[in-house]
Design a protein around this motif. Structure first.
Motif, PDB file in Angstrom:
ATOM      1  N   LEU A 191     -37.634 -26.802  88.189  1.00  0.00           N
ATOM      2  CA  LEU A 191     -37.648 -25.411  87.759  1.00  0.00           C
ATOM      3  C   LEU A 191     -38.528 -24.638  88.726  1.00  0.00           C
ATOM      4  O   LEU A 191     -39.712 -24.952  88.890  1.00  0.00           O
ATOM      5  CB  LEU A 191     -38.198 -25.288  86.338  1.00  0.00           C
ATOM      6  N   ARG A 237     -39.751 -23.609  77.624  1.00  0.00           N
ATOM      7  CA  ARG A 237     -40.234 -24.909  77.148  1.00  0.00           C
ATOM      8  C   ARG A 237     -39.068 -25.870  76.928  1.00  0.00           C
ATOM      9  O   ARG A 237     -39.186 -27.070  77.193  1.00  0.00           O
ATOM     10  CB  ARG A 237     -41.034 -24.723  75.855  1.00  0.00           C
ATOM     11  N   VAL A 280     -38.206 -27.185  80.262  1.00  0.00           N
ATOM     12  CA  VAL A 280     -39.208 -28.153  80.720  1.00  0.00           C
ATOM     13  C   VAL A 280     -38.942 -29.528  80.121  1.00  0.00           C
ATOM     14  O   VAL A 280     -39.115 -30.561  80.778  1.00  0.00           O
ATOM     15  CB  VAL A 280     -40.624 -27.652  80.373  1.00  0.00           C
ATOM     16  N   SER A 311     -36.562 -31.410  82.299  1.00  0.00           N
ATOM     17  CA  SER A 311     -36.817 -31.324  83.743  1.00  0.00           C
ATOM     18  C   SER A 311     -37.898 -32.299  84.193  1.00  0.00           C
ATOM     19  O   SER A 311     -38.581 -32.920  83.373  1.00  0.00           O
ATOM     20  CB  SER A 311     -37.206 -29.882  84.113  1.00  0.00           C
ATOM     21  N   VAL A 314     -41.945 -28.530  87.857  1.00  0.00           N
ATOM     22  CA  VAL A 314     -42.030 -27.075  87.844  1.00  0.00           C
ATOM     23  C   VAL A 314     -42.798 -26.653  89.097  1.00  0.00           C
ATOM     24  O   VAL A 314     -43.862 -27.212  89.385  1.00  0.00           O
ATOM     25  CB  VAL A 314     -42.751 -26.532  86.593  1.00  0.00           C
ATOM     26  N   LEU A 358     -48.062 -21.072  78.984  1.00  0.00           N
ATOM     27  CA  LEU A 358     -47.229 -22.047  79.696  1.00  0.00           C
ATOM     28  C   LEU A 358     -48.030 -22.823  80.738  1.00  0.00           C
ATOM     29  O   LEU A 358     -47.496 -23.235  81.771  1.00  0.00           O
ATOM     30  CB  LEU A 358     -46.045 -21.337  80.369  1.00  0.00           C
ATOM     31  N   TYR A 391     -50.430 -26.057  82.161  1.00  0.00           N
ATOM     32  CA  TYR A 391     -50.040 -27.469  82.258  1.00  0.00           C
ATOM     33  C   TYR A 391     -50.163 -28.196  80.927  1.00  0.00           C
ATOM     34  O   TYR A 391     -49.281 -28.989  80.555  1.00  0.00           O
ATOM     35  CB  TYR A 391     -50.862 -28.187  83.321  1.00  0.00           C
ATOM     36  N   LEU A 428     -47.193 -27.399  78.803  1.00  0.00           N
ATOM     37  CA  LEU A 428     -45.967 -28.006  79.316  1.00  0.00           C
ATOM     38  C   LEU A 428     -45.976 -29.522  79.123  1.00  0.00           C
ATOM     39  O   LEU A 428     -44.946 -30.122  78.787  1.00  0.00           O
ATOM     40  CB  LEU A 428     -45.795 -27.669  80.797  1.00  0.00           C
ATOM     41  N   ASN A 437     -43.379 -32.188  77.573  1.00  0.00           N
ATOM     42  CA  ASN A 437     -42.840 -33.245  78.421  1.00  0.00           C
ATOM     43  C   ASN A 437     -43.987 -33.870  79.203  1.00  0.00           C
ATOM     44  O   ASN A 437     -44.399 -33.354  80.251  1.00  0.00           O
ATOM     45  CB  ASN A 437     -41.787 -32.679  79.379  1.00  0.00           C
ATOM     46  N   ILE A 452     -43.835 -34.214  83.098  1.00  0.00           N
ATOM     47  CA  ILE A 452     -43.621 -33.061  83.975  1.00  0.00           C
ATOM     48  C   ILE A 452     -44.667 -33.004  85.081  1.00  0.00           C
ATOM     49  O   ILE A 452     -45.854 -33.269  84.862  1.00  0.00           O
ATOM     50  CB  ILE A 452     -43.622 -31.733  83.175  1.00  0.00           C
ATOM     51  N   LEU A 491     -46.306 -30.364  87.666  1.00  0.00           N
ATOM     52  CA  LEU A 491     -46.462 -28.924  87.864  1.00  0.00           C
ATOM     53  C   LEU A 491     -47.093 -28.675  89.225  1.00  0.00           C
ATOM     54  O   LEU A 491     -48.269 -28.982  89.441  1.00  0.00           O
ATOM     55  CB  LEU A 491     -47.331 -28.315  86.764  1.00  0.00           C
TER      56      LEU A 491
END
Length: 392
Positions: free
Chosen positions: A4, A77, A80, A83, A86, A100, A102, A105, A109, A112, A114
């Motif tokens: 993303l 979200r 995320v 995914s 990001v 939003l 870390y 997020l 997930n 994720i 970031l």
């Protein structure tokens, strides 16, 4: 991998482009009211369109989403959760202001990754400042090394600091994905424009710290590295001859019909050539001026001497080596309905090569139906309501 991409302009989008080139499913998110200004950037224009976007938004699906709204944050979200990565290049604290960050997020997930690109990084006394590549190049000391002594230090006619940060972001993302395979958890990749410019400066810092040397600009050459300079040929063209390694210098001397120079105490090794750099440049310059560029290039290539022309983009576009390597690739630009040449994919992978699957989406929200409908399962009615509300 699904990526993303948030943010605008160059550093974050360049990171997204590099990941997309290698096959990642990159979903670029643009504000419905304020699409990425990169859509209007570039010096070339055709039918009212410019072409920076064509390259930097290639291999991406483009959707619109208002991250300032509660509904938009909820949809993000959900994305995320589906995914792997990001990428954002907002000023530090922006994502946190939208709920939003870390931690939020990772709660959705834990795997994720970031990647955060900013002017000065996420911490430190300057973290909150806005940052652009031009300032980062200057503040990191990189700009001071460019140009000629005593003159205003020029910039490269590119956003070099942004591109460096995008590349370091991708390096960090790939390392974080490898780590995730071991730990099961993602992490934050923190990239600063200033630090990216600092990281490529070779021995500048230890030269200063250990020896008190403040390196500065050296024009067309590097001080103490010889011969490695521009020389003008007899047909008024420029050639770069880089023969600063002892073995290559000996080949150059033979190509000049001056083999004795390789054993001359002034030029016999790297350190001596650095001390007598001006004399050596004068000798090579006088010799090069007797040749036409094409003939000199062929002569040096046959002698095993490293040399090349200073090409314009017109010459690059016709270069047989770039063509043979797939480094000049047609992009189908849907805005103009034509094929537009762009750079190929670097690096070249033998088993899983990257490629250009599509140029930049012609309008913001071009892939809304595919992402919001096919990926998240929103009905056409739900999408229409979100569009009317300005959320997508």
């Amino acid at each position: 991998m699904r990526v993303l991409e948030l943010g605008t302009l160059i550093a974050g989008p360049f990171a997204g482009r590099l990941l997309g080139d290698m096959g990642a499913d990159v979903i670029k998110i643009e504000d419905p009211k304020r699409p990425d200004p990169l859509r209007t950037w570039g010096q070339g224009e055709k039918d009212g369109h410019r072409f920076f976007w064509t390259v930097h938004a290639r291999n991406k699906r483009c959707v619109t989403l208002d991250l300032r709204s509660a509904d938009g944050q909820g949809l993000f979200r959900r994305l995320v959760a589906e995914s792997d990565v990001v990428v954002e290049n907002f000023r530090p604290g922006t994502l946190e202001g939208w709920g939003l960050g870390y931690d939020e997020l990772a709660a959705v997930n834990p795997r994720i990754v970031l990647a955060r690109v900013s002017g000065y990084g996420q911490t430190g006394p300057k973290a909150g400042r806005a940052g652009y590549a031009s300032v980062a190049e200057a503040e990191s000391g990189l700009r001071h090394l460019n140009g000629y002594p005593g003159q205003a230090p020029p910039r490269l006619a590119l956003s070099l600091g942004d591109s460096l940060a995008g590349m370091f972001a991708v390096q960090g993302i790939l390392a974080a994905l490898v780590s995730r395979e071991r730990t099961g958890r993602g992490q934050v990749v923190d990239v600063a424009l200033t630090e990216s410019c600092l990281a490529i400066q070779e021995s500048v810092i230890p030269d200063y710290d250990a020896a008190g040397v403040v390196r500065g600009p050296s024009g067309t050459r590097l001080e103490g590295i010889a011969p490695s300079n521009l020389y003008r040929t007899g047909d008024d063209m420029w050639i770069v001859i880089a023969a600063n390694q002892d073995t290559v210098f000996r080949r150059l001397c033979a190509a000049m019909d001056r083999p004795e120079l390789a054993d001359d105490m002034r030029f016999a090794d790297h350190l001596a050539r650095g001390v007598h750099q001006d004399e050596l440049d004068d000798l090579i310059g006088a010799w090069a001026s007797q040749w036409k560029l094409a003939d000199l290039l062929e002569h040096l290539a046959s002698a095993g001497v490293v040399a090349g022309p200073v090409n314009t983009v017109a010459e690059v576009a016709a270069d047989e080596q770039f063509r043979a390597r797939g480094m000049l690739v047609e992009h189908h630009d849907e805005r103009t309905g034509s094929e537009v040449l762009g750079p190929g994919v670097v690096p070249v992978l033998a088993g899983t090569p990257g490629g250009v699957r599509r140029a930049g989406a012609p309008v913001a929200g071009y892939d809304n139906a595919a992402v919001w409908g096919d990926l998240l399962g929103l009905t056409e009615q739900q999408q229409a309501e979100l569009k009317d509300a300005g959320t997508i």
